[in-house]
Design a protein around this motif. Structure first.
Motif, mmCIF file in Angstrom:
data_model
loop_
_atom_site.group_PDB
_atom_site.id
_atom_site.type_symbol
_atom_site.label_atom_id
_atom_site.label_comp_id
_atom_site.label_asym_id
_atom_site.label_seq_id
_atom_site.Cartn_x
_atom_site.Cartn_y
_atom_site.Cartn_z
ATOM 1 N N SER A 64 -1.397 39.336 -5.195
ATOM 2 C CA SER A 64 -1.467 40.437 -5.511
ATOM 3 C C SER A 64 0.254 41.024 -5.621
ATOM 4 N N GLN B 124 -0.893 40.098 -12.418
ATOM 5 C CA GLN B 124 -2.483 40.354 -12.449
ATOM 6 C C GLN B 124 -2.973 40.782 -13.711
ATOM 7 N N TYR C 246 -6.960 47.719 -10.665
ATOM 8 C CA TYR C 246 -6.469 46.741 -9.671
ATOM 9 C C TYR C 246 -5.608 47.282 -8.561
ATOM 10 N N ARG D 212 -6.613 46.427 -4.692
ATOM 11 C CA ARG D 212 -5.514 46.070 -3.567
ATOM 12 C C ARG D 212 -5.617 47.030 -2.473
#
Length: 531
Positions: free
Chosen positions: A61, A67, A228, A232
């Motif tokens: 991450s 990503q 994302y 996260r």
């Protein structure tokens, strides 16, 4: 040559530690026994090897561009794709050039005079570093059981944990599979596809939930990448380091129909999430029984022979207290005419001949043996190196009665050494990639703080480590995990290993908060010294 940092390992934790060291401008050397990067995903290339955490979560991450540019093809990635991802990361950040591959660490000792770790390798080289980061993996020290007569076996022998580069051909062969943990459950259906016969030798059955794997669609990938940041955020302090949560109500407070529907949904989702359907599933036996009975009913539906079905149902642990496995057609494999199950609790193995495995009841012809017997987990990779502290304290002695750590990261009497993903941390009970990131970030923040103070050594106080280790044990005692006597979480799969529950079960988010608190309180529990 003297380095600031030596990193042992090139898996998820090792590669990120290398990236952080390089980014910080430190001189660094990486060492790994494999011919390339990948860690456990380099060695565990057996057919069917696959991660049970969704691919979009089981990934780094720390870099938004990474990503966005990497696209996972499946919901649960298989070993080749995970290895390709790690190779991509190594190339993208130019990390390979810092590694000595094909090299094992044979010993390590802290030299008090120079204040450095001296690391000896299988190539005869000696390297020194101020700090030693052991990203040796909690599932990397292969367990090779010494069955009587195994040296006389004339056929092929393989270990799922050290699978050869060139895939073996089992076509037309009589194959014996020893072990029914995660790797055994994953590999069995594929062995059965080609073998003339497959005999599965099972000592302790494990619960397995079918994995409904599928390719991600283009629309799903677009949505996942767009979301994302939020995904996260929800994972950052979550119990398992993923965005998934359990039902809010304890099992007993849920209507029976609604309870059954919740279990059906989790079963259809697949994977380890089934063990977290209800918040009290791993702390209350009655709640656990609800999930256990549901799973056992599914096993009886999938396996035609009722005797075989009963042999495949665990009787020695509440469901989820040994890691729930995930499979693709495992139970249905035993419906095939050429597949048989040997219950080693009824008929233990007494020896191996040139062409068979013998139990107390029968002899089973085998052309090839596949050992899915797992690892000396959590501690084995590090105790095999057996680091020695400045006063002659060996890790094997320090951990003779079980591992003692501070936050699962530091070990008293071994200054400037950090154990990543090891005992005393959530490790295998959490998303290992985010787990690696938060531990590595914490370590490099500590190194920077020590150097800013002019300290050359940092070490965990024995009383602080004892307190953390007691906390790890106390948290476990309030769960059902300690009822799984045969679990590798306890080291029960290794003869002579002290039985101590090793992972921290308090949750990834809680663990991360503990780490944050230590750092924010000027690293309370640690001792900084200068030479």
């Amino acid at each position: 040559m003297r380095h600031d940092v030596i990193v042992i390992g090139a898996g998820f934790a090792g590669l990120y530690a290398m990236h952080r060291a390089v980014t910080a401008g430190l001189t660094v050397l990486g060492i790994d026994a494999a011919a390339g990067v990948g860690g456990t995903w380099y060695w565990n290339r057996y057919p069917g090897a696959r991660c049970d955490v969704e691919s979009v979560d089981y990934s780094y991450s720390f870099d938004d561009d990474l990503q966005r540019e990497w696209t996972w093809t499946e919901r649960f990635a298989a070993q080749p794709e995970i290895l390709a991802y790690l190779e991509h990361v190594a190339d993208r950040f130019d990390l390979r050039r810092h590694y000595a591959f094909g090299t094992s660490v044979t010993s390590a000792a802290f030299d008090a005079d120079s204040g450095t770790w001296e690391v000896h390798t299988s190539t005869g080289m000696r390297h020194r570093a101020d700090f030693l980061l052991c990203a040796t993996g909690c599932l990397s020290a292969v367990n090779r059981p010494a069955l009587p007569g195994i040296e006389e076996f004339a056929g092929e022998v393989y270990y799922t944990a050290a699978w050869p580069d060139e895939a073996p051909d089992f076509t037309g062969k009589h194959v014996g599979l020893v072990g029914t943990g995660s790797s055994g459950i994953q590999v069995a259906p594929l062995l059965a596809d080609s073998a003339a016969s497959l005999t599965v030798f099972q000592r302790s059955p494990n619960y397995s939930v079918p994995m409904p794997n599928r390719p991600w669609t283009d629309d799903e990938i677009r949505r996942l990448k767009a979301g994302y940041a939020e995904r996260r955020r929800r994972s950052a302090y979550a119990p398992a380091g993923t965005p998934h949560t359990s039902q809010t109500k304890p099992a007993a407070e849920v209507d029976p129909h609604e309870r059954a529907e919740a279990l059906r949904q989790r079963w259809s989702q697949g994977g380890v999430l089934f063990s977290k359907t209800f918040p009290d599933q791993l702390t209350d036996l009655a709640a656990n029984d609800v999930a256990r009975e549901f799973a056992e009913a599914r096993i009886r539906e999938l396996v035609v022979d009722p005797v075989v079905a009963e042999d495949l149902i665990p009787v020695d642990h509440p469901i989820g207290t040994k890691r729930i496995c995930t499979d693709t057609g495992y139970y249905q494999t035993f419906n095939r005419d050429h597949v048989s199950l040997v219950n080693l609790r009824r008929e233990p193995i007494i020896g191996v001949t040139a062409d068979s495995v013998r139990t107390t009841i029968a002899e089973y012809p085998c052309d090839a043996l596949v050992f899915a017997t797992g690892f000396d987990a959590m501690t084995g990779a590090l105790t095999r190196i057996d680091p020695v502290g400045p006063d002659g304290d060996r890790l094997s002695h320090l951990w003779a009665d079980g591992p003692v750590t501070f936050l699962g990261l530091m070990i008293p009497h071994l200054p400037n050494l950090f154990s990543l993903s090891g005992p005393g941390s959530p490790s295998v009970l959490a998303n290992m990639v985010l787990h690696a990131e938060i531990q590595v970030d914490w370590v490099f923040a500590l190194i920077a703080a020590a150097r800013a103070e002019g300290a050359t050594q940092v070490e965990a106080r024995p009383d602080a480590a004892d307190a953390w280790t007691r906390h790890v044990a106390e948290v476990a005692e309030h769960t059902l995990f300690v009822r799984a006597d045969s679990s590798w979480y306890l080291g029960a799969n290794i003869d002579g290993k002290k039985r101590v529950f090793m992972p921290y079960v308090g949750g990834f988010g809680t663990y991360r908060t503990h780490c944050d608190d230590v750092a924010e309180n000027d690293y309370a529990g640690l001792v900084f010294t200068s030479r």
